[in-house]
Design a protein around this motif. Structure first.
Motif, PDB file in Angstrom:
ATOM      1  N   SER A 174       0.825  -1.207   0.000  1.00 14.73           N
ATOM      2  CA  SER A 174       0.000   0.000   0.000  1.00 14.73           C
ATOM      3  C   SER A 174       0.859   1.256   0.000  1.00 14.73           C
ATOM      4  O   SER A 174       0.585   2.218  -0.742  1.00 14.73           O
ATOM      5  CB  SER A 174      -0.931   0.004   1.215  1.00 14.73           C
ATOM      6  N   ILE A 175       1.910   1.254   0.813  1.00 15.19           N
ATOM      7  CA  ILE A 175       2.805   2.408   0.866  1.00 15.19           C
ATOM      8  C   ILE A 175       3.482   2.625  -0.482  1.00 15.19           C
ATOM      9  O   ILE A 175       3.639   3.772  -0.947  1.00 15.19           O
ATOM     10  CB  ILE A 175       3.847   2.223   1.980  1.00 15.19           C
ATOM     11  N   ARG A 176       3.861   1.549  -1.145  1.00 10.16           N
ATOM     12  CA  ARG A 176       4.477   1.674  -2.476  1.00 10.16           C
ATOM     13  C   ARG A 176       3.485   2.229  -3.494  1.00 10.16           C
ATOM     14  O   ARG A 176       3.840   3.063  -4.331  1.00 10.16           O
ATOM     15  CB  ARG A 176       5.008   0.320  -2.936  1.00 10.16           C
ATOM     16  N   SER A 177       2.242   1.758  -3.426  1.00  7.89           N
ATOM     17  CA  SER A 177       1.232   2.238  -4.374  1.00  7.89           C
ATOM     18  C   SER A 177       0.914   3.713  -4.148  1.00  7.89           C
ATOM     19  O   SER A 177       0.579   4.431  -5.098  1.00  7.89           O
ATOM     20  CB  SER A 177      -0.038   1.395  -4.256  1.00  7.89           C
ATOM     21  N   PHE A 178       1.012   4.172  -2.908  1.00  8.39           N
ATOM     22  CA  PHE A 178       0.800   5.595  -2.608  1.00  8.39           C
ATOM     23  C   PHE A 178       2.045   6.438  -2.879  1.00  8.39           C
ATOM     24  O   PHE A 178       1.999   7.665  -2.739  1.00  8.39           O
ATOM     25  CB  PHE A 178       0.397   5.779  -1.148  1.00  8.39           C
ATOM     26  N   GLU A 179       3.155   5.764  -3.226  1.00 10.31           N
ATOM     27  CA  GLU A 179       4.445   6.437  -3.429  1.00 10.31           C
ATOM     28  C   GLU A 179       4.889   7.181  -2.179  1.00 10.31           C
ATOM     29  O   GLU A 179       5.324   8.333  -2.222  1.00 10.31           O
ATOM     30  CB  GLU A 179       4.367   7.392  -4.633  1.00 10.31           C
ATOM     31  N   TRP A 180       4.764   6.478  -1.046  1.00 16.52           N
ATOM     32  CA  TRP A 180       5.123   7.051   0.240  1.00 16.52           C
ATOM     33  C   TRP A 180       6.432   6.499   0.800  1.00 16.52           C
ATOM     34  O   TRP A 180       6.738   6.704   1.973  1.00 16.52           O
ATOM     35  CB  TRP A 180       4.007   6.804   1.260  1.00 16.52           C
ATOM     36  N   LEU A 181       7.203   5.803  -0.026  1.00 17.01           N
ATOM     37  CA  LEU A 181       8.504   5.344   0.455  1.00 17.01           C
ATOM     38  C   LEU A 181       9.385   6.557   0.766  1.00 17.01           C
ATOM     39  O   LEU A 181       9.316   7.587   0.094  1.00 17.01           O
ATOM     40  CB  LEU A 181       9.185   4.461  -0.590  1.00 17.01           C
ATOM     41  N   ASN A 182      10.217   6.418   1.797  1.00 18.62           N
ATOM     42  CA  ASN A 182      11.125   7.489   2.195  1.00 18.62           C
ATOM     43  C   ASN A 182      10.368   8.797   2.454  1.00 18.62           C
ATOM     44  O   ASN A 182      10.671   9.852   1.885  1.00 18.62           O
ATOM     45  CB  ASN A 182      12.198   7.721   1.119  1.00 18.62           C
ATOM     46  N   SER A 183       9.368   8.705   3.318  1.00 17.23           N
ATOM     47  CA  SER A 183       8.581   9.892   3.664  1.00 17.23           C
ATOM     48  C   SER A 183       7.974   9.685   5.049  1.00 17.23           C
ATOM     49  O   SER A 183       7.857   8.551   5.528  1.00 17.23           O
ATOM     50  CB  SER A 183       7.472  10.128   2.640  1.00 17.23           C
ATOM     51  N   TYR A 184       7.578  10.784   5.677  1.00 14.25           N
ATOM     52  CA  TYR A 184       6.930  10.681   6.983  1.00 14.25           C
ATOM     53  C   TYR A 184       5.576   9.972   6.905  1.00 14.25           C
ATOM     54  O   TYR A 184       5.261   9.166   7.791  1.00 14.25           O
ATOM     55  CB  TYR A 184       6.778  12.069   7.607  1.00 14.25           C
ATOM     56  N   PRO A 185       4.746  10.234   5.876  1.00 10.41           N
ATOM     57  CA  PRO A 185       3.492   9.473   5.790  1.00 10.41           C
ATOM     58  C   PRO A 185       3.716   7.969   5.726  1.00 10.41           C
ATOM     59  O   PRO A 185       2.961   7.193   6.317  1.00 10.41           O
ATOM     60  CB  PRO A 185       2.848  10.002   4.499  1.00 10.41           C
ATOM     61  N   GLY A 186       4.759   7.544   5.014  1.00  9.21           N
ATOM     62  CA  GLY A 186       5.046   6.121   4.937  1.00  9.21           C
ATOM     63  C   GLY A 186       5.512   5.545   6.258  1.00  9.21           C
ATOM     64  O   GLY A 186       5.194   4.401   6.595  1.00  9.21           O
ATOM     65  N   LEU A 187       6.242   6.333   7.041  1.00  4.04           N
ATOM     66  CA  LEU A 187       6.758   5.848   8.324  1.00  4.04           C
ATOM     67  C   LEU A 187       5.683   5.781   9.396  1.00  4.04           C
ATOM     68  O   LEU A 187       5.752   4.939  10.296  1.00  4.04           O
ATOM     69  CB  LEU A 187       7.903   6.747   8.791  1.00  4.04           C
ATOM     70  N   VAL A 188       4.678   6.661   9.314  1.00  2.00           N
ATOM     71  CA  VAL A 188       3.689   6.730  10.390  1.00  2.00           C
ATOM     72  C   VAL A 188       2.321   6.187   9.998  1.00  2.00           C
ATOM     73  O   VAL A 188       1.482   5.927  10.873  1.00  2.00           O
ATOM     74  CB  VAL A 188       3.523   8.183  10.892  1.00  2.00           C
ATOM     75  N   GLY A 189       2.065   6.015   8.704  1.00  3.71           N
ATOM     76  CA  GLY A 189       0.732   5.681   8.230  1.00  3.71           C
ATOM     77  C   GLY A 189       0.018   4.549   8.948  1.00  3.71           C
ATOM     78  O   GLY A 189      -1.108   4.726   9.446  1.00  3.71           O
ATOM     79  N   PRO A 190       0.631   3.369   9.069  1.00  4.90           N
ATOM     80  CA  PRO A 190      -0.092   2.239   9.687  1.00  4.90           C
ATOM     81  C   PRO A 190      -0.233   2.331  11.199  1.00  4.90           C
ATOM     82  O   PRO A 190      -0.845   1.454  11.805  1.00  4.90           O
ATOM     83  CB  PRO A 190       0.793   1.031   9.309  1.00  4.90           C
ATOM     84  N   PHE A 191       0.319   3.374  11.822  1.00  6.28           N
ATOM     85  CA  PHE A 191       0.357   3.422  13.283  1.00  6.28           C
ATOM     86  C   PHE A 191      -0.382   4.632  13.856  1.00  6.28           C
ATOM     87  O   PHE A 191      -0.140   5.026  14.995  1.00  6.28           O
ATOM     88  CB  PHE A 191       1.815   3.446  13.761  1.00  6.28           C
ATOM     89  N   LEU A 192      -1.301   5.204  13.095  1.00 10.04           N
ATOM     90  CA  LEU A 192      -2.032   6.371  13.564  1.00 10.04           C
ATOM     91  C   LEU A 192      -3.151   6.007  14.530  1.00 10.04           C
ATOM     92  O   LEU A 192      -3.724   6.885  15.176  1.00 10.04           O
ATOM     93  CB  LEU A 192      -2.598   7.148  12.370  1.00 10.04           C
ATOM     94  N   ALA A 193      -3.496   4.745  14.616  1.00 11.27           N
ATOM     95  CA  ALA A 193      -4.523   4.278  15.553  1.00 11.27           C
ATOM     96  C   ALA A 193      -4.080   2.937  16.117  1.00 11.27           C
ATOM     97  O   ALA A 193      -3.329   2.193  15.474  1.00 11.27           O
ATOM     98  CB  ALA A 193      -5.879   4.149  14.861  1.00 11.27           C
ATOM     99  N   THR A 194      -4.547   2.618  17.316  1.00 12.15           N
ATOM    100  CA  THR A 194      -4.174   1.364  17.957  1.00 12.15           C
ATOM    101  C   THR A 194      -5.301   0.868  18.839  1.00 12.15           C
ATOM    102  O   THR A 194      -5.912   1.653  19.593  1.00 12.15           O
ATOM    103  CB  THR A 194      -2.893   1.530  18.802  1.00 12.15           C
ATOM    104  N   ALA A 195      -5.581  -0.410  18.745  1.00 10.11           N
ATOM    105  CA  ALA A 195      -6.646  -1.000  19.558  1.00 10.11           C
ATOM    106  C   ALA A 195      -6.262  -1.044  21.029  1.00 10.11           C
ATOM    107  O   ALA A 195      -7.126  -0.933  21.905  1.00 10.11           O
ATOM    108  CB  ALA A 195      -6.966  -2.410  19.049  1.00 10.11           C
ATOM    109  N   PHE A 196      -4.982  -1.204  21.315  1.00  6.14           N
ATOM    110  CA  PHE A 196      -4.559  -1.274  22.715  1.00  6.14           C
ATOM    111  C   PHE A 196      -4.863   0.022  23.445  1.00  6.14           C
ATOM    112  O   PHE A 196      -5.350   0.016  24.579  1.00  6.14           O
ATOM    113  CB  PHE A 196      -3.065  -1.582  22.805  1.00  6.14           C
ATOM    114  N   GLY A 197      -4.566   1.165  22.814  1.00  4.44           N
ATOM    115  CA  GLY A 197      -4.855   2.440  23.449  1.00  4.44           C
ATOM    116  C   GLY A 197      -6.342   2.638  23.674  1.00  4.44           C
ATOM    117  O   GLY A 197      -6.761   3.143  24.727  1.00  4.44           O
ATOM    118  N   THR A 198      -7.148   2.233  22.701  1.00  4.97           N
ATOM    119  CA  THR A 198      -8.597   2.329  22.862  1.00  4.97           C
ATOM    120  C   THR A 198      -9.070   1.489  24.038  1.00  4.97           C
ATOM    121  O   THR A 198      -9.893   1.939  24.851  1.00  4.97           O
ATOM    122  CB  THR A 198      -9.299   1.871  21.578  1.00  4.97           C
ATOM    123  N   PHE A 199      -8.550   0.276  24.145  1.00  7.32           N
ATOM    124  CA  PHE A 199      -8.951  -0.602  25.247  1.00  7.32           C
ATOM    125  C   PHE A 199      -8.542  -0.026  26.594  1.00  7.32           C
ATOM    126  O   PHE A 199      -9.349   0.023  27.539  1.00  7.32           O
ATOM    127  CB  PHE A 199      -8.325  -1.984  25.058  1.00  7.32           C
TER     128      PHE A 199
END
Length: 278
Positions: A132-157
């Motif tokens: 997905s990051i490759r398709s968005f052309e987000w390699l070597n970028s802040y969006p690529g580094l943080v994208g999958p971690f903007l939400a977490t189930a553990f914090g919600t719990f």
């Protein structure tokens, strides 16, 4: 009465001894890492690897900093960590509030599905996320580094457990006073559960700062390497000077050690409060 008075000092002494022993066990690896960092590798091995520095090299930390180019890498890690922690706090608080106070269809089912994501290891989602990051052309970028971690189930719990401890009468009283959901969240729910929110912030910081697998998968240029990738590079490029690797490890761990030293009470209080109120 007299017997109990005599036993109390002994109990305290035993507890102090136990806690001291545990502290020594926890801190000894850190101490030995410092010893290995300060010692000249060849001289240390020839001396039999004692638990004290041998032929000390006081400039080892500055050399490790320069070899690893830690200035730029720490900056990338700081930016990534701040974004992830802020985003996870925002999404976790909002989702926890919804699951704790709002009523909607399939609420329980959605919460179970939400929590089920905790059972998925990173290996399961790594390849699809990288694609997905490759398709968005987000390699070597802040969006690529943080994208999958903007939400977490553990914090919600964790935060939801704190919100569940707030009496329903308090929510009803706030509604009668004209408090909407956002006002109640900002003025009542978050202040009441501040230790839990703070403890989650510490946990999120530790997880974001120590990431290695994901940055390694989406970074191909040196300018976007995080501190953990830089640490691995130092260890691989200085095999004949392994004390530089130990020094680099201490530099990378310093923010974590400072965070735990200054926020240990909030971390313990928050986790304890979440366990008791749950």
């Amino acid at each position: 009465m007299g017997t109990e008075t005599l036993q109390t000092p002994w109990k305290k002494a035993v507890w102090y001894l136990v806690l001291t022993a545990l502290a020594v066990m926890v801190l000894f690896p850190v101490y030995m890492t410092l010893v290995r960092a300060l010692s000249t590798p060849a001289a240390y091995v020839q001396a039999g690897q004692p638990p004290w520095p041998v032929d000390v090299q006081w400039d080892v930390f500055s050399r490790a900093w320069n070899v690893g180019d830690f200035g730029s890498k720490i900056w990338v890690s700081v930016v990534v960590t701040v974004i992830i922690v802020a985003a996870q706090l925002l999404t976790s608080v909002l989702a926890a509030y919804a699951f704790a106070f709002l009523e909607f269809r399939f609420k329980r089912v959605l919460f179970v599905v939400f929590m089920a994501t905790l059972m998925l290891p990173i290996e399961v989602t790594l390849i699809p996320n990288v694609q997905s990051i490759r398709s968005f052309e987000w390699l070597n970028s802040y969006p690529g580094l943080v994208g999958p971690f903007l939400a977490t189930a553990f914090g919600t719990f964790l935060i939801r457990q704190g919100f569940m401890g707030i009496p329903r009468d308090l929510r009803d009283a706030a509604a009668l006073d004209g408090f909407g959901h956002l006002a109640f969240l900002r003025r009542v729910a978050i202040p009441v559960t501040k230790p839990i929110v703070a403890s989650f912030a510490v946990i999120a910081f530790l997880a974001a700062w120590n990431q290695y697998t994901w940055p390694r998968a989406v970074v191909t240029e040196g300018d976007w390497e995080t501190i953990q990738i830089g640490l691995k590079s130092v260890q691989a490029s200085t095999v004949d000077q392994n004390n530089l690797g130990f020094a680099a490890a201490l530099i990378a761990a310093l923010p974590i050690l400072l965070l735990l030293v200054f926020l240990q009470r909030q971390l313990v209080r928050g986790l304890t409060a979440g366990a008791v109120k749950g």
